[in-house]
Design a protein around this motif. Structure first.
Motif, PDB file in Angstrom:
ATOM      1  N   THR A  95      42.339  50.746  25.322  1.00  0.00           N
ATOM      2  CA  THR A  95      41.749  50.416  26.619  1.00  0.00           C
ATOM      3  C   THR A  95      40.373  49.775  26.477  1.00  0.00           C
ATOM      4  O   THR A  95      39.990  48.927  27.281  1.00  0.00           O
ATOM      5  N   CYS A  96      39.626  50.178  25.460  1.00  0.00           N
ATOM      6  CA  CYS A  96      38.286  49.632  25.259  1.00  0.00           C
ATOM      7  C   CYS A  96      38.301  48.266  24.580  1.00  0.00           C
ATOM      8  O   CYS A  96      37.315  47.530  24.669  1.00  0.00           O
ATOM      9  N   SER A  97      39.392  47.933  23.913  1.00  0.00           N
ATOM     10  CA  SER A  97      39.405  46.742  23.067  1.00  0.00           C
ATOM     11  C   SER A  97      40.179  45.569  23.644  1.00  0.00           C
ATOM     12  O   SER A  97      39.908  44.410  23.297  1.00  0.00           O
ATOM     13  N   SER A  98      41.146  45.832  24.501  1.00  0.00           N
ATOM     14  CA  SER A  98      42.076  44.781  24.896  1.00  0.00           C
ATOM     15  C   SER A  98      41.658  44.060  26.180  1.00  0.00           C
ATOM     16  O   SER A  98      41.274  44.712  27.163  1.00  0.00           O
ATOM     17  N   PRO A  99      41.815  42.735  26.233  1.00  0.00           N
ATOM     18  CA  PRO A  99      41.593  42.007  27.486  1.00  0.00           C
ATOM     19  C   PRO A  99      42.650  42.328  28.539  1.00  0.00           C
ATOM     20  O   PRO A  99      42.487  41.976  29.709  1.00  0.00           O
ATOM     21  N   LEU A 100      43.738  42.990  28.149  1.00  0.00           N
ATOM     22  CA  LEU A 100      44.750  43.417  29.116  1.00  0.00           C
ATOM     23  C   LEU A 100      44.316  44.654  29.888  1.00  0.00           C
ATOM     24  O   LEU A 100      44.934  45.003  30.892  1.00  0.00           O
ATOM     25  N   SER A 101      43.268  45.314  29.429  1.00  0.00           N
ATOM     26  CA  SER A 101      42.768  46.518  30.086  1.00  0.00           C
ATOM     27  C   SER A 101      41.992  46.153  31.337  1.00  0.00           C
ATOM     28  O   SER A 101      40.994  45.434  31.279  1.00  0.00           O
ATOM     29  N   ARG A 102      42.433  46.657  32.487  1.00  0.00           N
ATOM     30  CA  ARG A 102      41.746  46.344  33.737  1.00  0.00           C
ATOM     31  C   ARG A 102      40.322  46.874  33.730  1.00  0.00           C
ATOM     32  O   ARG A 102      39.411  46.244  34.262  1.00  0.00           O
ATOM     33  N   ASN A 103      40.113  48.066  33.165  1.00  0.00           N
ATOM     34  CA  ASN A 103      38.780  48.653  33.150  1.00  0.00           C
ATOM     35  C   ASN A 103      37.843  47.875  32.233  1.00  0.00           C
ATOM     36  O   ASN A 103      36.698  47.608  32.575  1.00  0.00           O
ATOM     37  N   ARG A 104      38.327  47.505  31.072  1.00  0.00           N
ATOM     38  CA  ARG A 104      37.521  46.688  30.150  1.00  0.00           C
ATOM     39  C   ARG A 104      37.153  45.350  30.817  1.00  0.00           C
ATOM     40  O   ARG A 104      35.991  44.924  30.790  1.00  0.00           O
ATOM     41  N   THR A 105      38.121  44.696  31.443  1.00  0.00           N
ATOM     42  CA  THR A 105      37.888  43.405  32.075  1.00  0.00           C
ATOM     43  C   THR A 105      36.932  43.534  33.260  1.00  0.00           C
ATOM     44  O   THR A 105      36.045  42.693  33.463  1.00  0.00           O
ATOM     45  N   PHE A 106      37.091  44.587  34.050  1.00  0.00           N
ATOM     46  CA  PHE A 106      36.212  44.828  35.189  1.00  0.00           C
ATOM     47  C   PHE A 106      34.779  45.021  34.710  1.00  0.00           C
ATOM     48  O   PHE A 106      33.834  44.439  35.256  1.00  0.00           O
ATOM     49  N   GLY A 107      34.609  45.834  33.667  1.00  0.00           N
ATOM     50  CA  GLY A 107      33.280  46.049  33.119  1.00  0.00           C
ATOM     51  C   GLY A 107      32.652  44.782  32.582  1.00  0.00           C
ATOM     52  O   GLY A 107      31.444  44.544  32.737  1.00  0.00           O
ATOM     53  N   GLU A 108      33.472  43.930  31.971  1.00  0.00           N
ATOM     54  CA  GLU A 108      32.954  42.670  31.430  1.00  0.00           C
ATOM     55  C   GLU A 108      32.415  41.776  32.544  1.00  0.00           C
ATOM     56  O   GLU A 108      31.380  41.117  32.388  1.00  0.00           O
ATOM     57  N   ARG A 109      33.088  41.785  33.677  1.00  0.00           N
ATOM     58  CA  ARG A 109      32.603  40.993  34.817  1.00  0.00           C
ATOM     59  C   ARG A 109      31.252  41.526  35.305  1.00  0.00           C
ATOM     60  O   ARG A 109      30.348  40.748  35.626  1.00  0.00           O
ATOM     61  N   LEU A 110      31.115  42.836  35.341  1.00  0.00           N
ATOM     62  CA  LEU A 110      29.829  43.418  35.736  1.00  0.00           C
ATOM     63  C   LEU A 110      28.741  43.046  34.729  1.00  0.00           C
ATOM     64  O   LEU A 110      27.614  42.728  35.109  1.00  0.00           O
ATOM     65  N   GLY A 111      29.083  43.078  33.447  1.00  0.00           N
ATOM     66  CA  GLY A 111      28.121  42.730  32.416  1.00  0.00           C
ATOM     67  C   GLY A 111      27.666  41.282  32.487  1.00  0.00           C
ATOM     68  O   GLY A 111      26.526  40.958  32.123  1.00  0.00           O
ATOM     69  N   ARG A 112      28.541  40.410  32.984  1.00  0.00           N
ATOM     70  CA  ARG A 112      28.193  38.989  33.113  1.00  0.00           C
ATOM     71  C   ARG A 112      27.393  38.712  34.378  1.00  0.00           C
ATOM     72  O   ARG A 112      27.036  37.573  34.639  1.00  0.00           O
ATOM     73  N   GLY A 113      27.165  39.760  35.171  1.00  0.00           N
ATOM     74  CA  GLY A 113      26.304  39.594  36.337  1.00  0.00           C
ATOM     75  C   GLY A 113      27.007  39.598  37.679  1.00  0.00           C
ATOM     76  O   GLY A 113      26.361  39.444  38.718  1.00  0.00           O
ATOM     77  N   GLU A 114      28.320  39.774  37.693  1.00  0.00           N
ATOM     78  CA  GLU A 114      29.022  39.834  38.967  1.00  0.00           C
ATOM     79  C   GLU A 114      28.721  41.157  39.673  1.00  0.00           C
ATOM     80  O   GLU A 114      28.484  42.187  39.035  1.00  0.00           O
ATOM     81  N   SER A 115      28.760  41.129  40.981  1.00  0.00           N
ATOM     82  CA  SER A 115      28.600  42.357  41.749  1.00  0.00           C
ATOM     83  C   SER A 115      29.898  43.151  41.716  1.00  0.00           C
ATOM     84  O   SER A 115      30.955  42.644  41.308  1.00  0.00           O
ATOM     85  N   LEU A 116      29.825  44.404  42.159  1.00  0.00           N
ATOM     86  CA  LEU A 116      31.016  45.236  42.231  1.00  0.00           C
ATOM     87  C   LEU A 116      32.063  44.580  43.130  1.00  0.00           C
ATOM     88  O   LEU A 116      33.255  44.538  42.789  1.00  0.00           O
ATOM     89  N   ALA A 117      31.630  44.036  44.254  1.00  0.00           N
ATOM     90  CA  ALA A 117      32.559  43.394  45.188  1.00  0.00           C
ATOM     91  C   ALA A 117      33.210  42.162  44.560  1.00  0.00           C
ATOM     92  O   ALA A 117      34.412  41.915  44.747  1.00  0.00           O
ATOM     93  N   GLN A 118      32.434  41.378  43.815  1.00  0.00           N
ATOM     94  CA  GLN A 118      32.990  40.192  43.169  1.00  0.00           C
ATOM     95  C   GLN A 118      34.014  40.579  42.110  1.00  0.00           C
ATOM     96  O   GLN A 118      35.077  39.948  41.995  1.00  0.00           O
ATOM     97  N   ALA A 119      33.715  41.607  41.334  1.00  0.00           N
ATOM     98  CA  ALA A 119      34.645  42.057  40.296  1.00  0.00           C
ATOM     99  C   ALA A 119      35.930  42.597  40.915  1.00  0.00           C
ATOM    100  O   ALA A 119      37.028  42.361  40.406  1.00  0.00           O
TER     101      ALA A 119
END
Length: 332
Positions: free
Chosen positions: A247-271
């Motif tokens: 779950t922490c390593s794969s781009p197929l993981s929704r949680n990993r992908t969601f967190g990456e969007r937050l890290g890139r500066g997106e808001s919670l609503a945007q993610a």
């Protein structure tokens, strides 16, 4: 006797496919009639598993009464925070003595109950009738029949073995344990740790940071598990470390992908908008897991930081300083 799978999202549909590939007669309940009709008529769930052909032993319906009629096993594949609401509506339709199986991974907000506890309470059944499936189970890979293993946990070992037999295929290998607590805590906490790993990746951090978060995330998961009576070996196995790494390593993981969007500066609503209706369970579970840890006096600093980012306006860029700047101590 058939198996009812209630919930036609990516994981519910995939597990229904596994059961049908193992030779079981499966009825998959979909909330939307058009989805149910497409699965039965065209053998596809194009919204969640595009390109995957579903087996003939799998049929679908949008009528929960039809799905549950005569089922010996009922698989609950709805998101963790909506499980209570859905199961309350289905309670009167559940067949007597059916094994109830949870695919959801989370801790309920407010009650701080694990999913098996919610099921036992709402359905009015003993804990020994509730099983849990958890492990490195990224739905798309399993639907493509890539080899993986999982854990089926149930206090009643015979029920776990029966479900193991019903879901063993050439690409899906289930193991059985009786440690339901450890299986559920591993499955719930890994979503939160995956959010942190995604945030780190979105911020541009590399493998050292990822390995640190996975390892220390496992440590705080194990502390919570121990406080709740889990077997430490469960969290060192497929339902703990295995699920965490995937779950922490794969781009197929929704949680990993969601967190990456937050890290890139997106808001919670945007993610959330970018997720197109797919649920990142860790966004809500980080709060309930944090509260559960506080109830038992367990320190979970990564979970705390994830909660602050998702719900208190804390910027992901401050995460590293917050965690690295904590007081130094021995590793164990």
């Amino acid at each position: 006797m058939s198996i009812a799978v209630l919930g036609a999202g990516s994981w519910g549909t995939t597990y229904a496919k596994v059961l049908a590939d193992a030779g079981q007669d499966v009825v998959l309940w979909a909330r939307r009639r058009d989805v149910a009709e497409a699965i039965t008529a065209r053998r596809q769930n194009a919204e969640y598993l595009p390109g995957v052909v579903l087996p003939e032993l799998l049929r679908s319906t949008s009528d929960p009464r039809e799905a549950l009629a005569g089922a010996a096993t009922v698989v609950l594949a709805v998101p963790s925070q909506s499980l209570r609401h859905n199961l309350t509506a289905w309670r009167g339709l559940l067949p007597a003595d059916a094994t109830l199986v949870s695919l959801a991974k989370g801790v309920e907000l407010g009650t701080l109950s694990r999913m098996s506890e919610v099921i036992a309470e709402v359905a009015g059944v003993g804990a020994d009738r509730v099983a849990v499936v958890s492990g490195p189970n990224l739905a798309k890979e399993i639907a493509q029949e890539q080899p993986t293993a999982t854990v089926i946990a149930c206090q009643d070992h015979d029920r776990a073995v029966d479900l193991q037999r019903r879901s063993t295929t050439g690409y899906f290998r289930p193991y059985t344990i009786t440690d339901v607590v450890g299986c559920e805590i591993g499955g719930a906490c890994k979503n939160v740790i995956a959010l942190s790993c995604g945030m780190a990746a979105g911020l541009g951090f590399g493998a050292n940071t990822l390995a640190t978060l996975i390892t220390r995330g496992l440590a705080e998961t194990a502390r919570l598990g121990a406080a709740l009576g889990a077997d430490p070996m469960t969290l060192a196995g497929l339902a703990g470390l295995g699920d965490l790494v995937a779950t922490c390593s794969s781009p197929l993981s929704r949680n990993r992908t969601f967190g990456e969007r937050l890290g890139r500066g997106e808001s919670l609503a945007q993610a959330q908008a970018a997720a197109h209706g797919q649920v990142a369970e860790g966004v809500k579970s980080c709060s309930s897991i944090r509260d559960l840890a506080a109830r038992h006096g367990v320190e979970m600093p990564i979970t705390e930081v994830v909660h602050r980012v998702c719900h208190d306006g804390f910027h992901p860029g401050e995460m590293a300083g917050e965690l690295i700047g904590r007081k130094t101590r021995p590793e164990r």
